[in-house]
Design an enzyme around this catalytic site. Structure first.
Site, PDB file in Angstrom:
ATOM      1  N   ASP A  10       0.848  -1.182   0.000  1.00  0.00           N
ATOM      2  CA  ASP A  10       0.000   0.000   0.000  1.00  0.00           C
ATOM      3  C   ASP A  10       0.889   1.239   0.000  1.00  0.00           C
ATOM      4  OD1 ASP A  10      -2.318   1.461  -0.032  1.00  0.00           O
ATOM      5  OD2 ASP A  10      -2.772   1.217   2.100  1.00  0.00           O
ATOM      6  N   GLU A  51       1.865   3.901  -4.042  1.00  0.00           N
ATOM      7  CA  GLU A  51       1.370   2.522  -4.136  1.00  0.00           C
ATOM      8  C   GLU A  51       2.284   1.664  -4.999  1.00  0.00           C
ATOM      9  OE1 GLU A  51      -3.389   3.574  -3.621  1.00  0.00           O
ATOM     10  OE2 GLU A  51      -2.457   3.546  -5.603  1.00  0.00           O
ATOM     11  N   ASP A  76      -5.196  -2.924  -2.250  1.00  0.00           N
ATOM     12  CA  ASP A  76      -6.518  -2.297  -2.312  1.00  0.00           C
ATOM     13  C   ASP A  76      -6.577  -1.188  -3.360  1.00  0.00           C
ATOM     14  OD1 ASP A  76      -5.724   0.258  -1.028  1.00  0.00           O
ATOM     15  OD2 ASP A  76      -5.486  -0.973   0.751  1.00  0.00           O
ATOM     16  N   ASP A 125      -1.088  -0.843   5.104  1.00  0.00           N
ATOM     17  CA  ASP A 125      -1.561   0.509   5.364  1.00  0.00           C
ATOM     18  C   ASP A 125      -0.911   1.072   6.629  1.00  0.00           C
ATOM     19  OD1 ASP A 125      -3.603   2.742   4.946  1.00  0.00           O
ATOM     20  OD2 ASP A 125      -4.092   2.066   6.972  1.00  0.00           O
ATOM     21  N   HIS A 185      34.785   1.578 -15.252  1.00  0.00           N
ATOM     22  CA  HIS A 185      35.270   2.039 -16.555  1.00  0.00           C
ATOM     23  C   HIS A 185      36.689   2.603 -16.447  1.00  0.00           C
ATOM     24  CE1 HIS A 185      34.876   6.273 -15.404  1.00  0.00           C
ATOM     25  NE2 HIS A 185      33.732   5.932 -14.837  1.00  0.00           N
ATOM     26  N   GLU A 261      25.788   6.102 -13.470  1.00  0.00           N
ATOM     27  CA  GLU A 261      26.290   6.787 -12.280  1.00  0.00           C
ATOM     28  C   GLU A 261      25.199   7.679 -11.685  1.00  0.00           C
ATOM     29  OE1 GLU A 261      27.758   7.075  -9.558  1.00  0.00           O
ATOM     30  OE2 GLU A 261      29.848   7.206 -10.233  1.00  0.00           O
TER      31      GLU A 261
END
Length: 381
Positions: A10, A51, A76, A125, A185, A261
């Site tokens: 929720d 949600e 819900d 909830d 890298h 990044e």
């Protein structure tokens, strides 16, 4: 036998949009016991965004418990249930990437969605409101302690014990792990100057030294002969590094945007000293909290961790049991190492990660991870 979980999720917003948070629980489908609780205050957002974020958190928590499980999602929110079930189109641009994140956690055939009335979603909830209350008080939501009771979904005749945590040390043979070989890298013109270089800056290419480093890394990987796939960040410097390795290995490069990044905002291209001079308060806040963002940035280390975890889970699902070269940047690689170790966010400031260095993490079927290598630069000597 396939393990089955129930995810109840929720989210709420006090203002819609307004201060928002989410909550999610993962239950054992057979016993109804809550195995995991998750909640977070997410700042200003709408109900629907909250949600969706609750759904993602619940699915990721279930995946951590058992990536081979089947999941019954109960919410819900009619909107989220219908959209994730494929019966309603996702038109809102804020919802589309969130839905994609949710779908990436488990294969679609292992997740089902069902709507439930709000009174049957009380735990999720409650957690969402706890997260919003914590955010209003200026603190982070904390999960229940081991001393707190674990609540079953429905009354049972006898109390059932909580599932045991994975044991440390030797255990049953879990099969072939998935190995991520993490390669930072090679150098760019900004690297030796120690300038911030994130995902929204100039996107520099490899320097001459950086190309040499990429070739040395490619040679080392070819000599080992174990890599079976190559995945990289979409940034130019990572793609060039990955392409050097893929050429030697005879493999294709797959780009995963979640490995990029972090966004350094107004700090892009600046040295640490320059940031300290121009944005001292923001820099202090950033160093003190993983939820603080660089000046003008949309991203904190906390949100980076969520993004990187989703990317990791997508790679693990696609290449289960294989060895994958993942070419990325300092912050995402340190985040993957931190998550593997279960270390706190500030541990990232205690790791050294040289240009074109290797790290390696193995992931097992029970959800555990093992760091096998950190900042290996032997191939550059």
């Amino acid at each position: 036998m396939t393990r089955r979980f129930v995810v109840e999720a929720d989210g709420g917003s006090r203002g819609n949009p307004g201060p928002a948070g989410y909550g999610a629980v993962v239950r054992d489908a057979d016993t109804g016991l809550i195995l995991v609780e998750a909640a977070e205050f997410i700042g200003r957002a709408t109900n629907n965004v909250a949600e969706y974020k609750g759904l993602i958190a619940g699915l990721r928590a279930a995946f951590e418990l058992d990536p081979a499980a089947a999941v019954d999602v109960r919410m819900d929110s009619k909107l989220v249930v219908e959209q994730m079930s494929g019966r309603w189109k996702i038109k809102h641009p804020d919802m589309q990437p969130l839905a994609a994140e949710a779908r990436a956690v488990f294969p679609r055939d292992r997740v089902s969605y069902a709507w439930i009335p709000r009174e049957r979603n009380k735990d999720a909830d409650r957690l969402a409101n706890e997260a919003m209350d914590a955010g209003r008080a200026g603190r982070s939501w904390a999960p229940r302690t081991a001393a707190d009771p674990v609540v079953p979904a429905a009354p049972v005749e006898e109390p059932l014990p909580a599932p045991a945590a994975p044991k440390a040390g030797w255990g049953a043979d879990l099969g072939t792990p998935t190995t991520l070989v993490l390669l930072r890298h090679g150098e760019t013109a900004l690297t030796p100057q120690k300038r911030f270089s994130g995902s929204t800056g100039s996107d520099p290419e490899l320097s001459e030294k950086g190309r040499w480093q990429a070739e040395r890394a490619a040679e080392a990987l070819a000599a080992r002969g174990t890599v079976q796939a190559v995945v990289c960040s979409p940034m130019l410097r990572t793609r060039q590094t990955a392409e050097a390795a893929a050429l030697r290995l005879g493999l294709e490069v797959r780009v995963e945007s979640g490995l990029r990044e972090v966004d350094f905002g107004d700090w892009e291209g600046l040295t640490f000293g320059e940031v300290q001079e121009r944005h001292p308060a923001d820099l202090d806040a950033w160093l003190a909290s993983s939820k603080a963002r660089p000046t003008g940035s949309t991203e904190s280390f906390a949100s980076l961790a969520q993004r990187v975890a989703v990317a990791r889970d997508k790679v693990l699902a696609r290449y289960a049991g294989r060895t994958v070269l993942v070419v990325s940047h300092v912050s995402p690689i340190k985040t993957l190492v931190r998550l593997a170790l279960g270390a706190p966010p500030d541990s990232m400031y205690r790791m050294e990660l040289a240009a074109a260095s290797f790290c390696a993490v193995q992931y097992y079927a029970d959800g555990n991870a093992s760091l096998r290598l950190l900042n290996d630069t032997g191939h550059l000597r």
